[in-house]
Design a protein around this motif. Sequence first.
Motif, short mmCIF file in Angstrom:
data_model
loop_
_atom_site.label_atom_id
_atom_site.label_comp_id
_atom_site.label_asym_id
_atom_site.label_seq_id
_atom_site.Cartn_x
_atom_site.Cartn_y
_atom_site.Cartn_z
N THR A 123 0.86 -1.18 0.00
CA THR A 123 0.00 0.00 0.00
C THR A 123 0.89 1.23 0.00
OG1 THR A 123 -0.13 -0.04 2.41
CG2 THR A 123 -1.90 -1.14 1.21
N ALA A 124 0.36 2.34 -0.44
CA ALA A 124 1.13 3.59 -0.48
C ALA A 124 1.70 3.88 0.90
CB ALA A 124 0.24 4.73 -0.94
N GLY A 125 2.99 4.17 0.94
CA GLY A 125 3.66 4.49 2.19
C GLY A 125 4.32 3.30 2.86
N HIS A 126 4.08 2.09 2.35
CA HIS A 126 4.68 0.87 2.92
C HIS A 126 6.14 0.78 2.47
CE1 HIS A 126 4.39 -3.25 4.53
NE2 HIS A 126 5.33 -3.51 3.65
N ALA A 127 7.02 0.38 3.37
CA ALA A 127 8.44 0.25 3.03
C ALA A 127 8.64 -0.87 2.01
CB ALA A 127 9.25 -0.04 4.28
N LEU A 128 9.42 -0.59 0.96
CA LEU A 128 9.72 -1.59 -0.05
C LEU A 128 11.18 -1.99 -0.01
CD1 LEU A 128 11.22 -0.23 -2.82
CD2 LEU A 128 9.02 0.90 -2.83
N GLY A 129 12.01 -1.19 0.67
CA GLY A 129 13.43 -1.50 0.78
C GLY A 129 14.20 -0.34 1.37
N THR A 130 15.52 -0.45 1.26
CA THR A 130 16.40 0.62 1.75
C THR A 130 17.40 0.98 0.67
OG1 THR A 130 17.90 -0.99 2.73
CG2 THR A 130 16.20 -0.05 4.18
N VAL A 131 17.82 2.23 0.68
CA VAL A 131 18.82 2.71 -0.28
C VAL A 131 20.14 1.97 -0.02
CG1 VAL A 131 20.15 4.71 -1.10
CG2 VAL A 131 17.73 4.97 -0.49
#
Length: 171
Positions: A123-131
């Motif tokens: 969902t919008a705003g959910h973490a997908l990963g890290t830089v």
Amino acid sequence: MLTGMSAAKITWCVLVALALTLVPASASATDAAPAAPHWRWPTSPPAAVLHPFLAPPGPYAAGHRGVDFAAAPGDVVLAPADAVVQFAGVVVDRPVVTLRVDEHVLVSFEPVTATADTGTMLTAGHALGTVARGGHCDGVCLHVGVRVDGEYVSPMLYFAGIPPAVLLPLQ
């Protein structure tokens, strides 16, 4: 010096030229999917743009097919809209996450180490990963690219970063 042209005509020409650089050469207003100008920022706002989108003159020409946002290794990357993780892995030498927003729109992030698996609904705003480190700006930015029906477009159209053009009448 330009003669015979008013300031309004020059301004109008500049605005049209700028608008044309934002649209891929093969796209038209009638065949592009409508933009979703309410996407969330993929990093903590305000998102500082280090390098803007630069449409290439052709499909194989040089250009910058995305936007580079200021970011540091370890920064959390957020889904800008409700989407499914289409791809999470390494492309050449950098980690990439691609989300499918709908049947027309893909959005890719790099360098990003995924925390969500392929097939995961976010969902919008959910973490997908890290830089991560790497990429063309070596860990000091997050590169975001958007494709509509396979054609790259400016991600800023989706982040509501480009004000609408106002065409003034020629006087």
